[in-house]
Write a protein that holds these residues in place. Structure first.
Motif, PDB file in Angstrom:
ATOM      1  N   ALA A 208      -2.110 -12.228  14.617  1.00 49.25           N
ATOM      2  CA  ALA A 208      -2.649 -11.772  13.332  1.00 49.25           C
ATOM      3  C   ALA A 208      -1.984 -10.473  12.904  1.00 49.25           C
ATOM      4  N   ALA A 209      -1.801  -9.536  13.837  1.00 53.37           N
ATOM      5  CA  ALA A 209      -1.160  -8.255  13.516  1.00 53.37           C
ATOM      6  C   ALA A 209       0.303  -8.477  13.102  1.00 53.37           C
ATOM      7  N   GLU A 210       1.012  -9.333  13.814  1.00 52.43           N
ATOM      8  CA  GLU A 210       2.409  -9.603  13.473  1.00 52.43           C
ATOM      9  C   GLU A 210       2.535 -10.263  12.100  1.00 52.43           C
ATOM     10  N   LEU A 211       1.635 -11.201  11.812  1.00 47.89           N
ATOM     11  CA  LEU A 211       1.646 -11.856  10.508  1.00 47.89           C
ATOM     12  C   LEU A 211       1.306 -10.871   9.395  1.00 47.89           C
ATOM     13  N   LEU A 212       0.366  -9.990   9.665  1.00 45.86           N
ATOM     14  CA  LEU A 212      -0.003  -8.973   8.687  1.00 45.86           C
ATOM     15  C   LEU A 212       1.169  -8.027   8.405  1.00 45.86           C
ATOM     16  N   GLU A 213       1.833  -7.588   9.466  1.00 45.61           N
ATOM     17  CA  GLU A 213       3.012  -6.720   9.303  1.00 45.61           C
ATOM     18  C   GLU A 213       4.106  -7.432   8.514  1.00 45.61           C
ATOM     19  N   ALA A 214       4.364  -8.687   8.834  1.00 49.90           N
ATOM     20  CA  ALA A 214       5.393  -9.453   8.138  1.00 49.90           C
ATOM     21  C   ALA A 214       5.019  -9.656   6.664  1.00 49.90           C
ATOM     22  N   GLY A 215       3.748  -9.910   6.419  1.00 48.50           N
ATOM     23  CA  GLY A 215       3.283 -10.105   5.053  1.00 48.50           C
ATOM     24  C   GLY A 215       3.377  -8.850   4.215  1.00 48.50           C
TER      25      GLY A 215
ATOM     26  N   LYS B 124       0.351 -14.117  -0.703  1.00 47.53           N
ATOM     27  CA  LYS B 124      -0.750 -15.074  -0.514  1.00 47.53           C
ATOM     28  C   LYS B 124      -0.580 -15.925   0.727  1.00 47.53           C
ATOM     29  N   HIS B 125       0.652 -16.326   1.012  1.00 44.83           N
ATOM     30  CA  HIS B 125       0.901 -17.152   2.196  1.00 44.83           C
ATOM     31  C   HIS B 125       0.572 -16.375   3.469  1.00 44.83           C
ATOM     32  N   ALA B 126       1.027 -15.141   3.544  1.00 36.92           N
ATOM     33  CA  ALA B 126       0.739 -14.316   4.723  1.00 36.92           C
ATOM     34  C   ALA B 126      -0.759 -14.071   4.854  1.00 36.92           C
ATOM     35  N   ALA B 127      -1.426 -13.826   3.730  1.00 39.92           N
ATOM     36  CA  ALA B 127      -2.873 -13.597   3.764  1.00 39.92           C
ATOM     37  C   ALA B 127      -3.594 -14.820   4.317  1.00 39.92           C
ATOM     38  N   GLU B 128      -3.191 -15.999   3.885  1.00 38.90           N
ATOM     39  CA  GLU B 128      -3.798 -17.230   4.383  1.00 38.90           C
ATOM     40  C   GLU B 128      -3.543 -17.404   5.876  1.00 38.90           C
ATOM     41  N   GLN B 129      -2.334 -17.069   6.320  1.00 39.58           N
ATOM     42  CA  GLN B 129      -2.019 -17.189   7.741  1.00 39.58           C
ATOM     43  C   GLN B 129      -2.866 -16.227   8.581  1.00 39.58           C
ATOM     44  N   VAL B 130      -2.960 -14.977   8.140  1.00 37.88           N
ATOM     45  CA  VAL B 130      -3.762 -13.994   8.875  1.00 37.88           C
ATOM     46  C   VAL B 130      -5.217 -14.449   8.907  1.00 37.88           C
ATOM     47  N   GLU B 131      -5.720 -14.891   7.773  1.00 33.46           N
ATOM     48  CA  GLU B 131      -7.101 -15.357   7.706  1.00 33.46           C
ATOM     49  C   GLU B 131      -7.328 -16.531   8.658  1.00 33.46           C
ATOM     50  N   SER B 132      -6.402 -17.469   8.717  1.00 39.87           N
ATOM     51  CA  SER B 132      -6.536 -18.629   9.615  1.00 39.87           C
ATOM     52  C   SER B 132      -6.626 -18.190  11.069  1.00 39.87           C
ATOM     53  N   VAL B 133      -5.774 -17.264  11.451  1.00 43.01           N
ATOM     54  CA  VAL B 133      -5.809 -16.772  12.835  1.00 43.01           C
ATOM     55  C   VAL B 133      -7.126 -16.047  13.099  1.00 43.01           C
ATOM     56  N   MET B 134      -7.589 -15.270  12.141  1.00 39.87           N
ATOM     57  CA  MET B 134      -8.852 -14.545  12.336  1.00 39.87           C
ATOM     58  C   MET B 134     -10.040 -15.502  12.419  1.00 39.87           C
ATOM     59  N   TRP B 135      -9.977 -16.610  11.706  1.00 41.24           N
ATOM     60  CA  TRP B 135     -11.031 -17.623  11.839  1.00 41.24           C
ATOM     61  C   TRP B 135     -11.049 -18.184  13.262  1.00 41.24           C
TER      62      TRP B 135
ATOM     63  N   SER C  55     -12.400 -12.808   5.424  1.00 41.20           N
ATOM     64  CA  SER C  55     -11.453 -13.302   4.431  1.00 41.20           C
ATOM     65  C   SER C  55     -10.337 -12.279   4.282  1.00 41.20           C
ATOM     66  N   VAL C  56      -9.145 -12.771   3.989  1.00 38.17           N
ATOM     67  CA  VAL C  56      -7.981 -11.909   3.819  1.00 38.17           C
ATOM     68  C   VAL C  56      -7.318 -12.262   2.497  1.00 38.17           C
ATOM     69  N   VAL C  57      -7.070 -11.245   1.678  1.00 41.81           N
ATOM     70  CA  VAL C  57      -6.397 -11.423   0.391  1.00 41.81           C
ATOM     71  C   VAL C  57      -5.311 -10.369   0.311  1.00 41.81           C
ATOM     72  N   GLY C  58      -4.120 -10.793  -0.128  1.00 48.60           N
ATOM     73  CA  GLY C  58      -3.028  -9.830  -0.229  1.00 48.60           C
ATOM     74  C   GLY C  58      -2.016 -10.236  -1.266  1.00 48.60           C
ATOM     75  N   SER C  59      -1.071  -9.331  -1.486  1.00 47.55           N
ATOM     76  CA  SER C  59      -0.017  -9.595  -2.461  1.00 47.55           C
ATOM     77  C   SER C  59       0.849 -10.768  -2.022  1.00 47.55           C
TER      78      SER C  59
ATOM     79  N   SER D  29     -18.933 -16.274   1.675  1.00 45.00           N
ATOM     80  CA  SER D  29     -19.069 -17.731   1.744  1.00 45.00           C
ATOM     81  C   SER D  29     -18.107 -18.355   2.758  1.00 45.00           C
ATOM     82  N   SER D  30     -17.433 -17.534   3.506  1.00 44.70           N
ATOM     83  CA  SER D  30     -16.501 -18.011   4.525  1.00 44.70           C
ATOM     84  C   SER D  30     -17.268 -18.505   5.750  1.00 44.70           C
ATOM     85  N   PRO D  31     -16.800 -19.587   6.377  1.00 49.97           N
ATOM     86  CA  PRO D  31     -17.507 -20.090   7.561  1.00 49.97           C
ATOM     87  C   PRO D  31     -17.492 -19.103   8.735  1.00 49.97           C
TER      88      PRO D  31
END
Length: 185
Positions: free
Chosen positions: A175-182, A105-116, A99-103, A93-95
């Motif tokens: 996105a990769a840097e945010l994912l690594e940090a998350g 949540k803030h990092a997951a939202e950031q990665v998802e935003s960049v991927m959008w 979608s990104v979900v992780g332990s 249902s994502s535009p």
């Protein structure tokens, strides 16, 4: 259209062995596949590859996995697998079909935003833009690309700009840097 999963699995698991691929991508159910990667950049590369096809819903789950990893991806367990299931459901249902979900949540939202944002750039890219972007990704110079495509260097630059190549590359890195940090948090 037929079953596209076998071709997808072949592409995702292609040799030489994909960097960071801990467990091969496998069909989990229906048209769903799942793999286990340890490298953030490789993970983002896979997501971009899937988004380019414009037919897949992409869910990324990140977090702890139960060790040792079993031989089969389908037999894996741990939070990352649970998050991946949730992410796939949300991607439907994502535009932008990701979608990104992780332990974290803030990092997951950031990665998802960049991927959008990256998905938005990719969706607007023309065939000519893809041709230039693909050759730039291979490391060819603008001069070499111009010769190969039979266009001027300035036309190569214009096509790269129109294709959002620089924006895509920066988005991938971010996105990769945010994912690594998350994952580290």
């Amino acid at each position: 259209m037929g079953d596209l999963v076998p071709e997808l699995l072949n592409t995702l698991n292609r040799r030489p062995r994909r960097v960071g691929l801990l467990r091969k991508f496998e069909r989990t159910a229906g048209d769903e596949v799942q793999g286990v990667l340890s490298d953030a950049r490789a993970t983002i590369d896979v997501i971009v590859q899937l988004l380019r096809a414009e037919i897949w819903h992409v869910g990324l789950g990140f977090g702890p996995v139960d060790l040792p990893l079993p031989r089969s991806t389908r037999a894996g367990s741990g939070d990352a697998f649970i998050f991946a299931r949730e992410a796939v459901n949300r991607a439907k249902s994502s535009p932008h079909h990701v979608s990104v979900v992780g332990s974290n949540k803030h990092a997951a939202e950031q990665v998802e935003s960049v991927m959008w944002l990256v998905a938005s750039v990719l969706r607007r890219r023309s065939e000519r833009g893809w041709a230039v972007a693909d050759l730039l990704s291979e490391g060819l110079t603008r001069r070499e690309i111009g010769v190969k495509l039979g266009i001027s260097q300035s036309a190569v630059t214009q096509r790269a700009q129109a294709a959002g190549f620089a924006e895509e590359q920066r988005g991938r890195v971010l996105a990769a840097e945010l994912l690594e940090a998350g994952e580290a948090a």
